[in-house]
Design a protein around this motif. Structure first.
Motif, PDB file in Angstrom:
ATOM      1  N   ASN A 101      -5.575  74.645  22.137  1.00 21.68           N
ATOM      2  CA  ASN A 101      -4.469  74.530  23.090  1.00 21.68           C
ATOM      3  C   ASN A 101      -3.137  74.687  22.352  1.00 21.68           C
ATOM      4  OD1 ASN A 101      -5.930  73.541  25.692  1.00 21.68           O
ATOM      5  ND2 ASN A 101      -6.769  72.299  24.045  1.00 21.68           N
ATOM      6  N   PRO A 102      -2.738  75.925  22.086  1.00 24.06           N
ATOM      7  CA  PRO A 102      -1.531  76.158  21.276  1.00 24.06           C
ATOM      8  C   PRO A 102      -0.242  75.619  21.884  1.00 24.06           C
ATOM      9  CG  PRO A 102      -2.346  78.211  22.244  1.00 24.06           C
ATOM     10  CD  PRO A 102      -3.370  77.165  22.521  1.00 24.06           C
ATOM     11  N   ASN A 103      -0.243  75.315  23.183  1.00 27.06           N
ATOM     12  CA  ASN A 103       0.963  74.761  23.803  1.00 27.06           C
ATOM     13  C   ASN A 103       1.114  73.267  23.567  1.00 27.06           C
ATOM     14  OD1 ASN A 103       1.744  77.254  24.857  1.00 27.06           O
ATOM     15  ND2 ASN A 103       0.506  76.973  26.684  1.00 27.06           N
ATOM     16  N   PHE A 104       0.089  72.635  23.031  1.00 29.59           N
ATOM     17  CA  PHE A 104       0.171  71.190  22.749  1.00 29.59           C
ATOM     18  C   PHE A 104       0.962  70.969  21.472  1.00 29.59           C
ATOM     19  CE2 PHE A 104      -3.947  69.531  24.941  1.00 29.59           C
ATOM     20  CZ  PHE A 104      -3.633  70.249  26.073  1.00 29.59           C
ATOM     21  N   ASP A 105       1.783  69.938  21.476  1.00 32.46           N
ATOM     22  CA  ASP A 105       2.432  69.542  20.225  1.00 32.46           C
ATOM     23  C   ASP A 105       1.427  68.835  19.333  1.00 32.46           C
ATOM     24  OD1 ASP A 105       4.907  70.558  20.801  1.00 32.46           O
ATOM     25  OD2 ASP A 105       5.623  68.736  21.739  1.00 32.46           O
ATOM     26  N   GLY A 106       0.551  68.058  19.957  1.00 29.22           N
ATOM     27  CA  GLY A 106      -0.429  67.323  19.164  1.00 29.22           C
ATOM     28  C   GLY A 106      -1.412  66.580  20.031  1.00 29.22           C
ATOM     29  N   CYS A 107      -2.365  65.961  19.375  1.00 26.50           N
ATOM     30  CA  CYS A 107      -3.376  65.175  20.065  1.00 26.50           C
ATOM     31  C   CYS A 107      -3.636  63.924  19.244  1.00 26.50           C
ATOM     32  CB  CYS A 107      -4.668  65.985  20.208  1.00 26.50           C
ATOM     33  SG  CYS A 107      -6.057  65.024  20.830  1.00 26.50           S
ATOM     34  N   SER A 108      -3.605  62.782  19.905  1.00 27.54           N
ATOM     35  CA  SER A 108      -3.868  61.511  19.235  1.00 27.54           C
ATOM     36  C   SER A 108      -5.105  60.876  19.858  1.00 27.54           C
ATOM     37  CB  SER A 108      -2.663  60.581  19.397  1.00 27.54           C
ATOM     38  OG  SER A 108      -2.948  59.317  18.847  1.00 27.54           O
ATOM     39  N   ILE A 109      -6.007  60.406  19.011  1.00 28.03           N
ATOM     40  CA  ILE A 109      -7.168  59.647  19.475  1.00 28.03           C
ATOM     41  C   ILE A 109      -7.060  58.280  18.828  1.00 28.03           C
ATOM     42  CG2 ILE A 109      -9.678  59.515  19.587  1.00 28.03           C
ATOM     43  CD1 ILE A 109      -9.761  62.554  19.302  1.00 28.03           C
ATOM     44  N   SER A 110      -6.817  57.284  19.652  1.00 35.00           N
ATOM     45  CA  SER A 110      -6.551  55.938  19.150  1.00 35.00           C
ATOM     46  C   SER A 110      -7.642  54.991  19.634  1.00 35.00           C
ATOM     47  CB  SER A 110      -5.185  55.450  19.646  1.00 35.00           C
ATOM     48  OG  SER A 110      -4.181  56.371  19.268  1.00 35.00           O
TER      49      SER A 110
END
Length: 201
Positions: A101-110
């Protein structure tokens, strides 16, 4: 007698000319005013039409981006099962979400407190675009993310939810720079044994 007729004719033609000129000036002024008002109205209508079209396009783009985030986030639920909940696979999956998903700034899994006892109370991974096509995925240094809006809101509501925009830099520190504004969509994932929260931002 001829002089009198000449004088009357001269004055009459002068008055007639003056009257016609006043009438024409009046007609010209009224026409110009009507033209100005109509032109102004047309320009205003065109500007409003363009603004509404731009707004509709923007809303469509935002809805598309939001839909993309929701689909990617909901798809991740299928892949994060009990057997996959190990630190390395979570780190890999966060990187994969951002890669796909190149439009995402990032992904966090907490994870919830003490989910992985070997890491202590906190375990959170974060994948993000570093430069160009480079994607970094890291296990974040321990910090109290349980009270962060992106974690707390979906957990409290017990359902997927968008989080109101907030300003933090990539270290999770409140920022004054509006370029650090983040909008997050969080989904609390709960299984029979434990629960964890995954957030795409």
């Amino acid at each position: 007698m001829k002089g009198l007729l000449y004088l009357i004719n001269k004055r009459l033609s002068l008055k007639l000319s003056f009257g016609i000129m006043l009438f024409l000036v009046l007609i010209f002024t009224v026409s110009l005013g009507i033209l100005f008002i109509r032109s102004r109205q047309m320009v205003k209508e065109e500007a409003i039409g363009r603004a509404e079209q731009e707004l509709e396009n923007l809303v469509e783009r935002v809805n598309g981006a939001m839909n993309e985030v929701e689909v990617a986030t909901n798809t991740a639920e299928w892949h994060l099962t009990d057997t996959q909940l190990v630190p390395d696979s979570i780190l890999h999956y966060a990187r994969r979400i951002v890669t796909m998903n190149p439009n995402f700034d990032g992904c966090s899994i907490s994870m919830e407190p003490n989910f992985f006892p070997q890491f202590g109370r906190y375990f959170s991974v974060y994948a993000y675009h570093h430069q160009g096509d480079t994607i970094h995925a890291i296990i974040e240094k321990p910090y109290d993310y349980f009270d962060k809006v992106y974690y707390k809101t979906p957990i409290t509501l017990g359902k997927p939810s968008w989080v109101e925009a907030y300003i933090e830099d990539d270290q999770g520190i409140v920022s004054d720079d509006y370029n650090d504004m983040i909008v997050s969509f969080g989904v609390p994932l709960v299984n029979k044994l434990r629960s964890e929260e995954r957030v795409s931002r």
